[in-house]
Each structure stands twice: as structure tokens, then as C-alpha cells.
Design an enzyme around this catalytic site. Structure first.
Site, PDB file in Angstrom:
ATOM      1  N   SER A 256      49.480  26.182  38.864  1.00 21.99           N
ATOM      2  CA  SER A 256      49.098  27.538  38.500  1.00 21.99           C
ATOM      3  C   SER A 256      49.532  27.840  37.084  1.00 21.99           C
ATOM      4  O   SER A 256      50.510  27.284  36.587  1.00 21.99           O
ATOM      5  CB  SER A 256      49.772  28.537  39.438  1.00 21.99           C
ATOM      6  OG  SER A 256      51.149  28.570  39.134  1.00 21.99           O
ATOM      7  N   LYS A 257      48.775  28.743  36.480  1.00 20.27           N
ATOM      8  CA  LYS A 257      49.048  29.008  35.071  1.00 20.27           C
ATOM      9  C   LYS A 257      50.355  29.762  34.866  1.00 20.27           C
ATOM     10  O   LYS A 257      50.826  29.863  33.750  1.00 20.27           O
ATOM     11  CB  LYS A 257      47.870  29.730  34.423  1.00 20.27           C
ATOM     12  CG  LYS A 257      47.653  31.146  34.868  1.00 20.27           C
ATOM     13  CD  LYS A 257      46.568  31.794  34.009  1.00 20.27           C
ATOM     14  CE  LYS A 257      46.392  33.252  34.398  1.00 20.27           C
ATOM     15  NZ  LYS A 257      45.252  33.884  33.770  1.00 20.27           N
ATOM     16  N   ARG A 258      50.919  30.270  35.945  1.00 18.10           N
ATOM     17  CA  ARG A 258      52.246  30.889  35.811  1.00 18.10           C
ATOM     18  C   ARG A 258      53.311  29.834  35.519  1.00 18.10           C
ATOM     19  O   ARG A 258      54.335  30.122  34.947  1.00 18.10           O
ATOM     20  CB  ARG A 258      52.644  31.636  37.082  1.00 18.10           C
ATOM     21  CG  ARG A 258      51.662  32.658  37.531  1.00 18.10           C
ATOM     22  CD  ARG A 258      52.260  34.068  37.650  1.00 18.10           C
ATOM     23  NE  ARG A 258      51.201  35.048  37.628  1.00 18.10           N
ATOM     24  CZ  ARG A 258      50.709  35.651  36.546  1.00 18.10           C
ATOM     25  NH1 ARG A 258      51.228  35.380  35.360  1.00 18.10           N
ATOM     26  NH2 ARG A 258      49.713  36.497  36.615  1.00 18.10           N
ATOM     27  N   LYS A 259      53.053  28.624  35.975  1.00 23.73           N
ATOM     28  CA  LYS A 259      54.057  27.575  35.816  1.00 23.73           C
ATOM     29  C   LYS A 259      53.760  26.629  34.656  1.00 23.73           C
ATOM     30  O   LYS A 259      54.662  26.109  34.035  1.00 23.73           O
ATOM     31  CB  LYS A 259      54.168  26.754  37.113  1.00 23.73           C
ATOM     32  CG  LYS A 259      54.507  27.601  38.338  1.00 23.73           C
ATOM     33  CD  LYS A 259      55.999  27.562  38.636  1.00 23.73           C
ATOM     34  CE  LYS A 259      56.444  28.577  39.679  1.00 23.73           C
ATOM     35  NZ  LYS A 259      56.077  28.217  41.037  1.00 23.73           N
ATOM     36  N   ARG A 472      54.983  32.116  26.547  1.00 29.70           N
ATOM     37  CA  ARG A 472      55.655  31.782  27.801  1.00 29.70           C
ATOM     38  C   ARG A 472      56.943  31.004  27.544  1.00 29.70           C
ATOM     39  O   ARG A 472      57.978  31.273  28.155  1.00 29.70           O
ATOM     40  CB  ARG A 472      54.713  30.948  28.673  1.00 29.70           C
ATOM     41  CG  ARG A 472      55.261  30.646  30.050  1.00 29.70           C
ATOM     42  CD  ARG A 472      54.369  29.696  30.829  1.00 29.70           C
ATOM     43  NE  ARG A 472      52.990  30.122  30.825  1.00 29.70           N
ATOM     44  CZ  ARG A 472      52.521  31.110  31.554  1.00 29.70           C
ATOM     45  NH1 ARG A 472      53.320  31.760  32.364  1.00 29.70           N
ATOM     46  NH2 ARG A 472      51.255  31.447  31.502  1.00 29.70           N
TER      47      ARG A 472
END
Ligand code: GLU
Length: 481
Positions: A256-259, A472
Site C-alpha cells: 500500500s502506498k501508505r507504506k 513521507r
């Protein structure tokens, strides 16, 4: 005699975001299987979600798949005998097939209002029952239902899923998967605006496009019994089902793009060679045999077999990818490497984006490279730039704002300068920060410097993928600090 049917496989992305590495992964296995079997590889655009699908996303997906080196035999841009290959252009076809199922008694119009469905849901929640449609409209006599539709009453069409028994999904990699019909909702096939849902459009198209093998990610397994029921309702022969393991973050969760970055464009922008990305994706769940890790697409095609797929969650590990890339770079001749650098960012187009931003800032040519390193670098080091956190602000709070800025960038993929400027100012105001404070934090995060060419233009040149990554990383750096 063995089945001589031509192998036809497809990748069917929904154009609702960035070109995802998961799409490249699935495209790769479809492509390789098609080439190995002398069959056809088809690209179909599943753009029936009208609010989320965009042409830009479609174009980005096509561009990314081409960049990586996977050409399709049939698709929206190249045509083919079973087109159109964009679902939004096939809406009338789905309507006809939905009504065919109604006539066969395998589907029915449902007139339940949003309010009724909300009440039903609330009641089910309260009673701690499984959530789902209670099939109320299934009992409306067909003639009455037809009359109500004719009179223009708002309706959807639902699949009449048997209340009992089970549906079996034979999966090439997993054996027979069994699903209790009682737990499968009466799926909506056609929405009230006349657009199909994924399930209907996907099955109708796979049938009409003569798809022989559906090779897709594991996350679709829960949809497959619904598809099996649809094939049965239509009386069509099913394709073979092959659900590939999901790509995972190093912590085991679904990628996922959160990670970590999931856009193919990110990997292009940091200078991963396309054939290395393919090699790396091939290693996700497949092996050549032995401990051979490096191979070409043609070698994979020659050796391909689903027997070599392993189901343990393959980890998409950037370190491993960089290692493979390094090994490939070392094998290039200096001139080949030069060509790769040119194809990447050392070309006139890119330099002409950079030059105007530093034109006024260099006195001598030898200042150009030092002044522009961050347009070419990947991750930056924030350890020696304390200005990342404004005076009298704390690191955690700054990290929060960086994450909020990242969301702003995510929501404005074109990095429109005016919009970003306004949103960043609003963000600062909402947290009682001076715009100057936030812009310094962003400047350090994105360029690694306290003094730089104009920030927003620089973000555009650096590109959204690396900009996102740096925001990020800067936030993560502060959280770790
Ligand atoms: N449109 C679906 C996707 O976005 C297709 C899934 C399938 O291959 O059936 O992945």
C-alpha cells in the site's frame, strides 16, 4: 484430444489512480503465459466506476505498461476483433445481458430505496446479523416488476443467488475453494444509472472476449464465486481461475502506498531499469528453479509454468530491487549506461525543465551541478538540516503537517501550482503556523536545502512520485527522531 483452444488472457485495470506495480505484476504473468502458450494478451480498461475513473489514469497505465515492456495484442488503443476494450463504451451490451438473466429468472429488478437499505443495515447491525440484502424484491412477481420498470421506477438488477448449497471455485494454484451460497449477497449487476457493476461487466467481457484463463490477484478470490454463479446463470463455460499471491510490504501487510511507493512511475523516476522491474516482479511468487534470480523476459517465457508459483506472500522489497538493478547496471557497457542515463533524466527535455529554475542562480557553469543535485537524487538526508523543524515547533507536529501536505499532493496529482499554494497556506493557517514556517519545512523535505529554486516549480520538475516519497521520508525521519 487435448483442448486446442487458443489461449486468451487479459489484464483489466480500473483507471482510478496511479499505474500500480500490482497491475504490472499481474500483466506480467498474463503476458508471459500468453507468449509461452502462443496465445493473445489483451488489455481491457474497466472504467465503470464513473466517479473515480479518469482518462489521465488510463493513459498513465498504458504508458507505464509500455515503459516496462509489456505490449498487448488487443486493447483500447490498438483495437482488435472483440472491442471496444473500454467498458464505458460497452454499456448497452451489459444491459442486454442483465435483462437476459432477468428473463431467465436468474436475476431480478430491485426497487429498494437507499433509505430502506440503510434501515435494513442498521437493523442487521443491531441484531448482530450478517450484513446484506434480504432479497425482498426477489419475491415480486415478474410481471409486476416489469410493469414497475416500464413505469420508470428507479431500480437496480440483482443476481438471484441460491439460498442453499455451495459454489465451488476451482483455482489452478489453490485447488477447489468452497463458498456457502447463503453467505453470498444478491449482487447488484446493473446500477440504477444503467451502468454495470464490476461483476457483471467483468464476466460478460471475459466471455465475449473469449478469455480462457483469468489470472488475477488473490484479492479477487471473494468475487470469484459470484462470477462462477454468473457463468452458471448464463450457461457459459468458465475460464480457468488462477489467483496470484498478493504483493506485500516488508511487514507482511498488503502492499500500500501508505507504506511504500506503489506507482510504476516512482520506480521509473528513481532509475530502476524496466527489465529489472519485470525480473523483480517475476520473482514475486515465481521461481525459475534452482536459486537463479536473474533472468530476462524471454527466458521467463521459455521456462514458464504455473507449477513454479508459490503462494507465500511475496514481499516487495526495495532493497532487493535496488540490488537486482545494481547487478544489471554493472553488466552494461559504459556507453549503454550512458544511454540509460539519457533515457532517464540526462536528456534535453528534462534539463530544459531544470535550467529555467536555476538560470538566475548560477554565475559559472561549474555551479550548475551542485545547484541541481536534488532534481536527480532519490531519497535525501535530513540529519544535517535542522531547519526541517521550524524554531519552537516540535518534530511530531512537523511530521503531522508533512503528512497533511502529502495528502494535499496526493489529491492534486498534477501538482498545480496555484492550488498547491492555496492548500498549503490553508494547512498552515489551520495549525496556526506561519506560511513561511510551513514552506521552509516543505522546502527542506523536498530539496534537502534551506535555500533552493522556487519550491512548487521544483516539485513539478522532481515529479509527484519523488516529491511524495520525500515528504513521507521526511515525516518518517522526524517520527524516528
Ligand atoms: N478491474 C479489476 C482490477 O482493477 C479487474 C480484476 C480482474 O482481473 O478481474 O484489477
Amino acid at each position: 484430444m487435448a483442448d486446442q483452444k487458443e489461449v486468451r488472457v487479459r489484464v483489466a485495470p480500473s483507471p482510478t489512480g496511479d499505474p500500480h506495480v500490482g497491475t504490472a505484476y499481474i500483466a506480467l504473468f498474463n503476458y508471459v503465459f500468453a507468449r509461452h502458450s502462443g496465445g493473445k494478451f489483451i488489455l481491457r480498461i474497466e472504467d465503470t466506476d464513473r466517479t473515480r475513473s479518469t482518462r489521465e489514469s488510463e493513459e498513465a497505465i498504458l504508458r507505464a505498461l509500455r515503459w516496462i515492456g509489456l505490449e498487448w495484442d488487443e486493447g483500447p488503443d490498438v483495437g482488435g476483433p472483440y472491442g471496444p476494450y473500454r467498458q464505458s463504451e460497452r454499456v448497452e451490451i451489459y444491459k442486454e445481458y442483465a435483462w437476459e438473466l432477468v428473463r431467465k429468472g436468474r436475476a431480478y429488478p430491485c426497487f429498494c430505496t437507499a433509505e430502506r437499505l440503510a434501515e435494513l443495515r442498521a437493523a442487521q447491525k443491531q441484531a448482530k446479523q450478517d450484513l446484506g440484502y434480504d432479497s425482498l424484491c426477489r419475491s415480486i412477481p415478474p410481471a409486476e416488476a416489469e410493469a414497475r420498470v416500464k413505469a420508470g421506477e428507479c431500480h437496480v438488477i440483482r443476481l438471484a443467488v441460491p439460498d442453499e448449497g455451495e459454489t465451488i471455485v476451482p483455482d489452478r494454484l489453490r485447488g477447489e475453494l468452497r463458498f456457502q451460497n447463503a453467505l453470498i449477497d444478491d449482487q447488484i449487476l446493473l446500477k440504477s444509472d444503467g451502468f454495470p457493476t464490476y461483476h457483471l461487466a467483468n464476466v460478460v467481457d471475459d466471455h465475449l472476449m473469449k478469455i480462457t484463463h483469468v489470472i488475477r490477484a488473490e484479492e479477487w478470490i471473494s468475487s470469484t464465486p459470484k462470477h462462477v454463479l454468473l457463468y452458471d446463470a448464463f450457461g457459459w463455460e468458465m475460464p480457468e481461475w488462477i489467483h496470484m499471491p498478493l504483493l506485500r510490504n516488508p511487514d507482511g501487510s498488503k502492499i500500500s502506498k501508505r507504506k511504500q511507493p506503489v506507482s510504476i512511475d516512482y520506480y521509473r523516476d528513481i532509475g530502476i531499469l524496466p527489465e529489472v522491474l519485470l525480473n523483480f516482479l517475476a520473482l514475486m511468487g515465481w521461481s525459475m528453479g534452482g536459486d537463479r534470480e536473474r533472468f530476462t523476459l524471454d527466458e521467463m517465457i521459455a521456462e514458464f509454468s504455473f507449477d513454479k508459483v508459490t503462494l507465500g506472500g511475496p514481499v516487495f522489497d526495495l532493497e532487493k530491487l535496488s540490488w537486482l538493478n545494481g547487478a544489471a547496471i554493472r553488466e552494461l557497457s559504459p556507453r549503454e549506461l550512458l544511454e540509460r542515463l539519457k533515457a532517464w533524466r540526462l536528456n534535453d527535455d528534462f534539463l530544459l525543465e531544470v535550467i529555467p529554475l536555476v538560470h538566475e542562480r548560477v554565475r559559472r557553469l561549474d555551479e550548475f551541478i551542485p545547484a541541481t543535485t536534488f532534481y536527480f537524487a532519490g531519497d535525501l538526508d535530513y540529519a544535517n538540516v535542522p531547519e526541517l523543524v521550524p524554531k519552537n515547533r516540535d518534530a511530531r507536529e512537523t511530521a503531522k503537517l508533512l503528512e497533511a501536505a502529502l495528502e494535499i499532493v496526493d489529491a492534486n496529482p498534477n501538482l498545480d501550482k496555484e492550488i498547491l499554494e492555496t492548500r498549503f497556506r490553508d494547512l498552515a493557517a489551520a495549525h496556526d503556523w506561519k506560511p513561511r514556517e510551513l514552506f521552509m519545512t516543505l522546502r527542506v523535505a523536498v530539496t534537502g536545502r534551506t535555500v533552493s529554486p522556487p519550491l512548487l516549480e521544483s516539485m513539478q520538475v522532481i515529479g509527484r512520485e519523488i516529491t511524495r516519497r520525500r515528504l513521507r521520508q521526511a515525516a518518517a525521519f522526524l517520527k524516528g527522531a
